[in-house]
Design an enzyme around this catalytic site. Structure first.
Site, PDB file in Angstrom:
ATOM      1  N   TYR A   1      66.932  14.946   7.108  1.00 33.21           N
ATOM      2  CA  TYR A   1      67.430  16.320   7.253  1.00 33.21           C
ATOM      3  C   TYR A   1      68.958  16.334   7.138  1.00 33.21           C
ATOM      4  O   TYR A   1      69.539  17.144   6.406  1.00 33.21           O
ATOM      5  CB  TYR A   1      66.984  16.877   8.613  1.00 33.21           C
ATOM      6  CG  TYR A   1      67.495  18.272   8.917  1.00 33.21           C
ATOM      7  CD1 TYR A   1      66.939  19.399   8.289  1.00 33.21           C
ATOM      8  CD2 TYR A   1      68.526  18.480   9.829  1.00 33.21           C
ATOM      9  CE1 TYR A   1      67.409  20.680   8.578  1.00 33.21           C
ATOM     10  CE2 TYR A   1      69.001  19.752  10.118  1.00 33.21           C
ATOM     11  CZ  TYR A   1      68.441  20.845   9.491  1.00 33.21           C
ATOM     12  OH  TYR A   1      68.913  22.114   9.770  1.00 33.21           O
TER      13      TYR A   1
ATOM     14  N   SER B   1      74.103  22.470   7.931  1.00 39.03           N
ATOM     15  CA  SER B   1      73.864  22.209   9.353  1.00 39.03           C
ATOM     16  C   SER B   1      74.945  21.287   9.902  1.00 39.03           C
ATOM     17  O   SER B   1      75.514  20.483   9.158  1.00 39.03           O
ATOM     18  CB  SER B   1      72.502  21.528   9.532  1.00 39.03           C
ATOM     19  OG  SER B   1      72.341  21.104  10.870  1.00 39.03           O
TER      20      SER B   1
HETATM   21  N1  LIG Z   1      68.307  27.311  13.945  1.00 40.98           N
HETATM   22  C1  LIG Z   1      69.267  26.408  14.006  1.00 40.98           C
HETATM   23  O1  LIG Z   1      69.748  26.026  15.093  1.00 40.98           O
HETATM   24  C2  LIG Z   1      69.815  25.799  12.754  1.00 40.98           C
HETATM   25  C3  LIG Z   1      70.762  24.775  12.881  1.00 40.98           C
HETATM   26  C4  LIG Z   1      71.294  24.212  11.741  1.00 40.98           C
HETATM   27  C5  LIG Z   1      70.903  24.651  10.496  1.00 40.98           C
HETATM   28  N2  LIG Z   1      69.986  25.643  10.376  1.00 40.98           N
HETATM   29  C6  LIG Z   1      69.606  26.046   9.029  1.00 40.98           C
HETATM   30  O2  LIG Z   1      69.604  27.459   8.915  1.00 40.98           O
HETATM   31  C7  LIG Z   1      68.614  27.856   7.962  1.00 40.98           C
HETATM   32  C8  LIG Z   1      67.711  28.920   8.596  1.00 40.98           C
HETATM   33  O3  LIG Z   1      67.061  28.328   9.702  1.00 40.98           O
HETATM   34  P1  LIG Z   1      66.223  29.118  10.796  1.00 40.98           P
HETATM   35  O4  LIG Z   1      66.567  28.499  12.092  1.00 40.98           O
HETATM   36  O5  LIG Z   1      66.320  30.581  10.618  1.00 40.98           O
HETATM   37  O6  LIG Z   1      64.763  28.587  10.416  1.00 40.98           O
HETATM   38  P2  LIG Z   1      63.340  29.317  10.344  1.00 40.98           P
HETATM   39  O7  LIG Z   1      62.346  28.212  10.403  1.00 40.98           O
HETATM   40  O8  LIG Z   1      63.264  30.407  11.342  1.00 40.98           O
HETATM   41  O9  LIG Z   1      63.366  29.969   8.890  1.00 40.98           O
HETATM   42  C9  LIG Z   1      63.289  29.211   7.743  1.00 40.98           C
HETATM   43  C10 LIG Z   1      62.440  29.963   6.730  1.00 40.98           C
HETATM   44  O10 LIG Z   1      62.413  29.204   5.506  1.00 40.98           O
HETATM   45  C11 LIG Z   1      61.133  29.383   4.926  1.00 40.98           C
HETATM   46  N3  LIG Z   1      60.817  28.292   4.001  1.00 40.98           N
HETATM   47  C12 LIG Z   1      60.445  27.022   4.317  1.00 40.98           C
HETATM   48  N4  LIG Z   1      60.167  26.325   3.207  1.00 40.98           N
HETATM   49  C13 LIG Z   1      60.367  27.157   2.153  1.00 40.98           C
HETATM   50  C14 LIG Z   1      60.233  27.028   0.748  1.00 40.98           C
HETATM   51  N5  LIG Z   1      59.821  25.886   0.201  1.00 40.98           N
HETATM   52  N6  LIG Z   1      60.522  28.098  -0.034  1.00 40.98           N
HETATM   53  C15 LIG Z   1      60.925  29.278   0.513  1.00 40.98           C
HETATM   54  N7  LIG Z   1      61.064  29.475   1.845  1.00 40.98           N
HETATM   55  C16 LIG Z   1      60.779  28.422   2.663  1.00 40.98           C
HETATM   56  C17 LIG Z   1      60.180  29.390   6.127  1.00 40.98           C
HETATM   57  O11 LIG Z   1      58.938  29.988   5.785  1.00 40.98           O
HETATM   58  C18 LIG Z   1      60.981  30.159   7.161  1.00 40.98           C
HETATM   59  O12 LIG Z   1      60.659  31.547   7.150  1.00 40.98           O
HETATM   60  C19 LIG Z   1      67.861  26.582   7.565  1.00 40.98           C
HETATM   61  O13 LIG Z   1      68.370  26.098   6.354  1.00 40.98           O
HETATM   62  C20 LIG Z   1      68.211  25.616   8.678  1.00 40.98           C
HETATM   63  O14 LIG Z   1      68.151  24.263   8.249  1.00 40.98           O
HETATM   64  C21 LIG Z   1      69.423  26.217  11.486  1.00 40.98           C
END
Ligand SMILES: NC(=O)c1ccc[n+]([C@@H]2O[C@H](COP(=O)([O-])OP(=O)(O)OC[C@H]3O[C@@H](n4cnc5c(N)ncnc54)[C@H](O)[C@@H]3O)[C@@H](O)[C@H]2O)c1
Length: 264
Positions: free
Chosen positions: A171, A156
């Site tokens: 985080y 991130s």
């Molecule tokens: N959306 C953003 O703007 C953003 C920004 C920076 C980083 N990210 C990173 O991108 C990645 C995807 O994020 P997203 O926005 O699609 O989030 P999201 O919440 O839509 O998806 C994350 C998924 O991870 C699963 N998950 C959570 N805990 C888990 C576990 N213990 N074991 C297995 N699965 C688990 C959840 O059930 C969920 O389906 C994450 O690592 C997030 O930190 C996202």
């Protein structure tokens, strides 16, 4: 022999594991859809995956890409090393090998440093950092044996600039760890023809942004040079580049997908 860069299907018959796929609005789902469109055989993994969810997602992907593809869904808590081992074993049993792992599983919590409890800290670290470590370690055993493989980890912007637009210091620390872990894997395993790269997204439209008010969202968009938030398909595009031979000489890299909000 034809140059593989001219392939229209960049992942034809490649076996790709993608974690964090259960929500149709997630980065993981968009990546699974794009990979399937490019001919990959996918293993979709999530804490809340079950047969019904896997079938629903497969149906949705089939409609979007308009062709047949192979996919299995597996439930796994990435915090558990034995769950991660099970995913790798089942993927190999089902598809015969694994070519690529994309780690999108993750959680976020927005809170000030002084409000973070020990439980909050452990949970964020366990899912985001230990979870990434666990599944990378399990898949690397397969990759070392075949002397090939690709890892794409999701960190991130928070891990780069000291705190996120969303997410507390725990985080940010967990994502800084993911960047460092990925670079270490890249260095250690490059001699075995294994690549590892990390993507740092910011402000991608997924359930992770659901906690923000309209006003907070507008304020953040004002500071993004591209003046909008990102689409999951745009993040999936970066994953496709890193998973495929298009990026064959790229390892240890950190790719920003952030609309220009952090240019360095
Ligand atoms: N959306 C953003 O703007 C953003 C920004 C920076 C980083 N990210 C990173 O991108 C990645 C995807 O994020 P997203 O926005 O699609 O989030 P999201 O919440 O839509 O998806 C994350 C998924 O991870 C699963 N998950 C959570 N805990 C888990 C576990 N213990 N074991 C297995 N699965 C688990 C959840 O059930 C969920 O389906 C994450 O690592 C997030 O930190 C996202």
């Amino acid at each position: 022999m034809k140059n593989s860069q001219y392939n229209l299907l960049q992942l034809q018959n490649k076996v790709c594991i993608i974690t964090g796929v259960a929500s149709r609005r997630s980065i993981g789902y968009a990546t699974a859809e794009l990979f399937a469109a490019h001919g990959a055989k996918t293993v979709i993994v999530d804490l809340v995956m079950n047969e019904q969810t896997a079938n629903d997602l497969a149906e949705s992907i089939a409609v979007q890409i308009g062709k047949k593809f192979e996919m299995i869904g597996l439930q796994c808590d990435v915090r558990s090393a034995s769950d991660c081992e099970m995913v790798i074993q089942k993927a190999v049993t089902h598809f015969g090998t694994i070519d690529c792992l994309v780690n999108c599983a993750g959680i976020v919590k927005s809170e000030g440093m002084l409000s973070i409890t020990e439980q909050d800290y452990d949970l964020i670290m366990d899912v985001n950092l230990k979870g990434t470590f666990n599944i990378c370690k399990s898949v690397l055993k397969v990759f070392v044996e075949k002397q090939a493989g690709v890892i794409v980890n999701l960190a991130s912007l928070a891990g780069q600039r000291g705190g996120g637009l969303v997410g507390g210091s725990h985080y940010a620390a967990s994502k800084g760890g993911v960047i460092s872990l990925t670079r270490s894997i890249a260095r250690e395993f490059a001699p075995m023809n294994i690549r590892a790269n990390v993507i740092c997204p910011a402000m991608i439209e997924t359930p992770m942004l659901d906690g923000l008010s309209e006003e907070q969202l507008e304020n953040v968009i004002t500071g993004i040079p591209l003046k909008r938030i990102g689409k999951t398909s745009e993040l999936a595009g970066a994953c496709l580049f890193l998973a495929s031979e298009l990026s064959g000489f790229v390892t240890g890299a950190t790719i920003d997908v952030n609309g220009g909000i952090h240019i360095h």
